[in-house]
Design a protein around this motif. Structure first.
Motif, PDB file in Angstrom:
ATOM      1  N   THR A 144      91.951  -9.477  64.897  1.00 26.86           N
ATOM      2  CA  THR A 144      93.092  -8.718  64.392  1.00 26.86           C
ATOM      3  C   THR A 144      93.128  -7.407  65.164  1.00 26.86           C
ATOM      4  O   THR A 144      92.120  -6.708  65.217  1.00 26.86           O
ATOM      5  CB  THR A 144      92.950  -8.391  62.890  1.00 26.86           C
ATOM      6  N   ASP A 174      97.632  -3.641  63.964  1.00 24.04           N
ATOM      7  CA  ASP A 174      98.131  -4.610  62.979  1.00 24.04           C
ATOM      8  C   ASP A 174      97.355  -4.490  61.670  1.00 24.04           C
ATOM      9  O   ASP A 174      97.931  -4.557  60.573  1.00 24.04           O
ATOM     10  CB  ASP A 174      97.998  -6.042  63.515  1.00 24.04           C
ATOM     11  N   GLU A 232      98.459  -1.527  59.603  1.00 21.91           N
ATOM     12  CA  GLU A 232      99.750  -1.761  58.957  1.00 21.91           C
ATOM     13  C   GLU A 232      99.588  -2.617  57.704  1.00 21.91           C
ATOM     14  O   GLU A 232     100.292  -2.410  56.706  1.00 21.91           O
ATOM     15  CB  GLU A 232     100.711  -2.452  59.928  1.00 21.91           C
ATOM     16  N   CYS A 233      98.627  -3.545  57.764  1.00 16.74           N
ATOM     17  CA  CYS A 233      98.426  -4.468  56.637  1.00 16.74           C
ATOM     18  C   CYS A 233      97.477  -3.894  55.577  1.00 16.74           C
ATOM     19  O   CYS A 233      97.660  -4.123  54.380  1.00 16.74           O
ATOM     20  CB  CYS A 233      97.881  -5.808  57.137  1.00 16.74           C
ATOM     21  N   ALA A 276      95.513  -9.365  53.901  1.00 15.02           N
ATOM     22  CA  ALA A 276      96.941  -9.115  54.139  1.00 15.02           C
ATOM     23  C   ALA A 276      97.315  -9.460  55.578  1.00 15.02           C
ATOM     24  O   ALA A 276      98.414  -9.961  55.845  1.00 15.02           O
ATOM     25  CB  ALA A 276      97.267  -7.662  53.836  1.00 15.02           C
ATOM     26  N   ALA A 277      96.386  -9.205  56.514  1.00 10.83           N
ATOM     27  CA  ALA A 277      96.642  -9.522  57.923  1.00 10.83           C
ATOM     28  C   ALA A 277      96.761 -11.024  58.119  1.00 10.83           C
ATOM     29  O   ALA A 277      97.610 -11.507  58.873  1.00 10.83           O
ATOM     30  CB  ALA A 277      95.524  -8.955  58.798  1.00 10.83           C
ATOM     31  N   LYS A 317      97.678 -13.199  55.780  1.00  4.63           N
ATOM     32  CA  LYS A 317      98.922 -13.613  55.122  1.00  4.63           C
ATOM     33  C   LYS A 317     100.136 -13.334  56.006  1.00  4.63           C
ATOM     34  O   LYS A 317     101.081 -14.127  56.064  1.00  4.63           O
ATOM     35  CB  LYS A 317      99.043 -12.865  53.790  1.00  4.63           C
ATOM     36  N   LYS A 318     100.090 -12.206  56.713  1.00  4.42           N
ATOM     37  CA  LYS A 318     101.209 -11.823  57.573  1.00  4.42           C
ATOM     38  C   LYS A 318     101.187 -12.582  58.902  1.00  4.42           C
ATOM     39  O   LYS A 318     102.158 -12.587  59.658  1.00  4.42           O
ATOM     40  CB  LYS A 318     101.168 -10.318  57.826  1.00  4.42           C
ATOM     41  N   GLN A 337      96.319 -12.059  61.987  1.00  4.68           N
ATOM     42  CA  GLN A 337      94.920 -12.383  62.289  1.00  4.68           C
ATOM     43  C   GLN A 337      94.914 -13.761  62.945  1.00  4.68           C
ATOM     44  O   GLN A 337      95.474 -14.717  62.424  1.00  4.68           O
ATOM     45  CB  GLN A 337      94.052 -12.395  61.031  1.00  4.68           C
TER      46      GLN A 337
END
Length: 391
Positions: A348, A352, A355-356, A361-362, A364-365, A368
């Motif tokens: 990751t 990024d 931001e998460c 969260a990374a 999910k977005k 990662q």
């Protein structure tokens, strides 16, 4: 991978003051020329706000920055005429302090100060650079000529390997005799096997650290920026101290070297202030950061190094690798077993992640990623390596 930078320069150039600013080592500073061959050494942490930001999130038991070792050697450029005629160069003890440095920081004085007399009585950084280069060249020439004698004997066996080595050595000898730097000689990958054994000083990546007066620091940085961006700067059209700064910057651009302007005296004074006070003063001068930090950053650029990160509750840590390193090689910086048993890397990028706010969260977005053996680690990657413990 610890970066080692050797700091060299004439006496009274401000190199030890710079060393103290970089390292907070408190090495004694002399106002007079000295012939000592002793060296000051210190390892310092590389400032990295990414480590600090991740530590605020993970609250780890430990946080670890990458490090740089600085080696400050005695003033150069004052070899005796007899030594010059014999092409002796630097002494073996002196050479021992800097031969293993990854890069050289060559400190050139551009400021005038009657209380700190220049060893040549006048201020001329290009002349000083030529003097330092001459001594480095003599040292390398001595090394090359000793190796030539040995290789000539070995070449009598008829082994082509030694004849190829001899051809390289003779090309280096010819260049050095013309006071050219070894880095100006075309060296193949095969030749590099030989040159790596020689530790040639004029082959090392180099940066020029211009030690300026405080009131010229802002203007010096403006000139460096213009030259770096390809703008035309006429050294004859600027005032005296800036002329020398422009001349060195133009020389550096020709050579592919890096150049940094600092005021070692100012930075020594700033080091005694709080971080907040220091930042306010820098802002008033229009400078984004201390020159000491810029010296470290330039060192990384010289050697094509980048930083990746690991983060968790146990430790947040920065690691240094060469740009272009593949994921298994980066894993090997942590432990050789991880490189041997490498399966994949969870990656990751720091931006990024911030931001998460978390790895969950990374994921999910979708920022990662799972990367394989051919992935090239990027500066600012946060990596977690999966590996087979049995290998």
């Amino acid at each position: 991978m610890a970066l080692t930078i050797g700091i060299i320069g004439l006496p009274q150039s401000g190199k030890t003051t710079l060393f103290n600013t970089l390292t907070k080592a408190g090495a004694p500073v002399s106002g007079y020329a000295t012939s000592t061959v002793q060296a000051n050494l210190a390892v310092v942490q590389v400032p990295d706000t990414r480590v600090d930001s991740l530590s605020e999130i993970f609250q780890p038991r430990k946080k670890t920055y990458t490090t740089v070792e600085f080696v400050d050697v005695a003033g150069m450029g004052q070899a005796t005429q007899a030594a010059k005629e014999k092409k002796e160069g630097l002494s073996a003890e002196f050479l021992g302090h800097i031969r293993n440095a990854d890069a050289l920081a060559i400190v050139l004085r551009t400021f005038a100060n009657d209380n700190v007399p220049h060893v040549y009585n006048t201020i001329d950084p290009i002349r000083d650079l030529d003097s330092l280069n001459a001594e480095l060249v003599m040292t390398d020439l001595s090394t090359i000529e000793r190796r030539i004698e040995r290789t000539k004997k070995a070449a009598k066996s008829g082994d082509k390997k030694y004849q190829q080595e001899l051809d390289l050595l003779l090309r280096l000898q010819e260049a050095l005799n013309e006071l050219k730097l070894a880095r100006e000689v075309e060296i193949s990958a095969q030749d590099k096997v030989v040159t790596d054994e020689l530790f040639l000083l004029t082959l090392k990546p180099r940066m020029y650290v211009l030690n300026t007066s405080e009131d010229m620091l802002g203007s010096a940085n403006e000139i460096l920026a213009k030259i770096e961006q390809g703008e035309v700067v006429d050294p004859e059209a600027v005032q005296k101290e800036l002329k020398g700064i422009a001349q060195v910057a133009l020389r550096a651009k020709e050579e592919g070297a890096q150049v940094v302007a600092v005021s070692a005296k100012l930075e020594a004074e700033l080091s005694e202030l709080s971080e907040e006070e220091s930042n306010e003063y820098l802002e008033a001068l229009g400078l984004p950061q201390l020159g000491a930090d810029r010296v470290i950053q330039v060192g990384y650029r010289l050697l094509n190094l980048i930083t990746f990160l690991t983060a968790g509750e146990d430790e947040v840590r920065a690691w240094t690798v060469t740009r272009g390193a593949k994921a298994p090689e980066a894993a090997g910086k942590i432990h050789t077993d991880i490189e041997k048993g490498f399966i994949r890397a969870e990656v990751t990028h720091f931006n990024d992640f911030m931001e998460c706010g978390s790895f969950a969260a990374a994921t999910k977005k979708g920022v990662q990623r799972l990367e394989g053996r051919e992935y090239e680690i990027q500066d600012g990657d946060i990596a977690h390596f999966r590996f087979n413990k049995g290998k």
